[in-house]
Design an enzyme around this catalytic site. Structure first.
Site, PDB file in Angstrom:
ATOM      1  N   ASP A 106       2.693  39.752  56.275  1.00  0.00           N
ATOM      2  CA  ASP A 106       3.027  40.776  55.285  1.00  0.00           C
ATOM      3  C   ASP A 106       1.891  41.766  55.064  1.00  0.00           C
ATOM      4  OD1 ASP A 106       1.411  38.833  54.123  1.00  0.00           O
ATOM      5  OD2 ASP A 106       2.957  38.066  52.792  1.00  0.00           O
ATOM      6  N   ASN A 114       5.196  30.226  42.856  1.00  0.00           N
ATOM      7  CA  ASN A 114       6.644  30.201  42.651  1.00  0.00           C
ATOM      8  C   ASN A 114       7.389  29.758  43.912  1.00  0.00           C
ATOM      9  OD1 ASN A 114       6.344  32.372  44.328  1.00  0.00           O
ATOM     10  ND2 ASN A 114       7.077  33.913  42.892  1.00  0.00           N
ATOM     11  N   HIS A 131       6.981  31.042  46.975  1.00  0.00           N
ATOM     12  CA  HIS A 131       7.241  32.072  47.996  1.00  0.00           C
ATOM     13  C   HIS A 131       6.479  31.773  49.291  1.00  0.00           C
ATOM     14  CE1 HIS A 131       3.763  34.932  46.496  1.00  0.00           C
ATOM     15  NE2 HIS A 131       3.332  34.179  47.480  1.00  0.00           N
ATOM     16  N   GLU A 189      10.148  36.261  47.845  1.00  0.00           N
ATOM     17  CA  GLU A 189      10.114  35.763  46.477  1.00  0.00           C
ATOM     18  C   GLU A 189      11.393  34.978  46.165  1.00  0.00           C
ATOM     19  OE1 GLU A 189       7.392  35.916  45.070  1.00  0.00           O
ATOM     20  OE2 GLU A 189       6.576  37.914  44.758  1.00  0.00           O
TER      21      GLU A 189
HETATM   22  C1  F6R Z   1      -0.035  36.133  52.225  1.00  0.00           C
HETATM   23  C2  F6R Z   1       1.160  35.357  51.969  1.00  0.00           C
HETATM   24  C3  F6R Z   1       1.384  34.689  50.657  1.00  0.00           C
HETATM   25  C4  F6R Z   1       0.240  33.747  50.277  1.00  0.00           C
HETATM   26  C5  F6R Z   1       0.506  33.079  48.938  1.00  0.00           C
HETATM   27  C6  F6R Z   1      -0.621  32.168  48.506  1.00  0.00           C
HETATM   28  O1  F6R Z   1      -0.017  36.624  53.551  1.00  0.00           O
HETATM   29  O2  F6R Z   1       1.957  35.282  52.823  1.00  0.00           O
HETATM   30  O3  F6R Z   1       2.592  33.960  50.739  1.00  0.00           O
HETATM   31  O4  F6R Z   1       0.112  32.771  51.273  1.00  0.00           O
HETATM   32  O5  F6R Z   1       0.708  34.067  47.963  1.00  0.00           O
HETATM   33  O6  F6R Z   1      -1.764  32.928  48.288  1.00  0.00           O
HETATM   34  P1  F6R Z   1      -3.155  32.222  47.949  1.00  0.00           P
HETATM   35  O7  F6R Z   1      -3.574  31.474  49.158  1.00  0.00           O
HETATM   36  O8  F6R Z   1      -4.081  33.353  47.620  1.00  0.00           O
HETATM   37  O9  F6R Z   1      -2.901  31.318  46.788  1.00  0.00           O
END
Ligand code: F6R
Length: 242
Positions: free
Chosen positions: A67, A136, A138, A143
């Site tokens: 992403d 959450n 995701h 989401e």
């Molecule tokens: C980022 C992504 C998100 C993160 C998730 C956890 O490329 O795909 O799904 O993996 O938001 O983020 P952290 O590791 O910062 O808690």
């Protein structure tokens, strides 16, 4: 689904990095799906260390990221392009032409998503997809929703995600509200999936992913249906698992 619990974040990072490294050694021209966020930072540091030891060659590897924020310039300090350069890509012998992220600078969402789908298809598909997980549930920026989105699309970030990512910006107001993300369908087409989770803020999401019903309300729960998905979590993230 394979679950590996480790005592610490460091051990989680090492175990995950060694799985990625073994994959590259066995398949030197593999396509890696990469994630950003704080969780994989230790894993990337370990891959860089193994590369510097001469044990890991990225010359033929291709990467596609999950992403990118929409409307954030590529060279912004918090863009995922910058993150990947800083933590991995500028420190290994990968060909920059083989590294891809969605183009957050393209304002036309349709064009940006179609372009990224074309790139994903041109790689021939992801061999090993690395994932983090949101509080959450995701994955990528898919989401909680009433459906599992299939392909690359533009998402409006949830309040929970904006709040979680505010730590990277000077305030929550600075966090971009939208992002381009691979769809759940694309993630599920990867040959192997490796999800890393750390810290107690992820414990409920990890529990729902592994033990809850498969539902788009917890996007990561779809991994229960993947034929080769591994979750590596540290003590705190795995605290609610039986
Ligand atoms: C980022 C992504 C998100 C993160 C998730 C956890 O490329 O795909 O799904 O993996 O938001 O983020 P952290 O590791 O910062 O808690």
């Amino acid at each position: 689904m394979r679950i590996i619990k480790t005592a610490t974040y460091e051990e989680m990072s090492q175990r995950a990095a060694h799985i990625v490294a073994a994959h590259i050694t066995l398949n030197p021209a593999c396509v890696l799906g990469l994630a950003t966020g704080s969780t994989p930072e230790g894993l990337y540091a370990e891959l860089v260390r193994l590369h510097r030891l001469g044990d890991l060659d990225f010359r033929q590897v291709k990467t596609v990221n999950l992403d990118e924020y929409r409307h954030l310039p590529r060279n912004h300090p918090e863009s995922y392009y910058t993150f990947m350069q800083k933590h991995l890509l500028s420190k290994i012998n990968i060909d920059p032409a083989n590294t891809h992220l969605p183009n957050g600078e393209l304002a036309d969402a349709q064009v940006a998503c179609t372009e990224y789908e074309t790139i994903l298809r041109s790689t021939g598909g992801v061999d090993l997809q690395l994932l983090g997980i949101g509080r959450n549930g995701h994955i990528g920026f898919n989401e909680p929703d009433s459906v599992f989105p299939k392909d690359t699309h533009c998402v409006r970030l949830s309040e929970s995600t904006i709040e979680a990512n505010a730590r990277f910006f000077s305030s929550a107001d600075e966090v971009p509200r939208e992002a381009y993300t691979m769809g759940v369908g694309t993630i599920m087409r990867a040959q192997r999936i490796l999800l890393v989770a750390s810290g107690k803020s992820k414990a409920e999401a990890v529990f729902q992913t592994v033990c809850g019903p498969v539902t788009p309300e917890v996007p990561a729960s779809i991994l229960q249906f993947h034929h080769d998905a591994t979750i590596i979590c540290d003590e705190e993230a795995g605290a609610l698992l039986p």
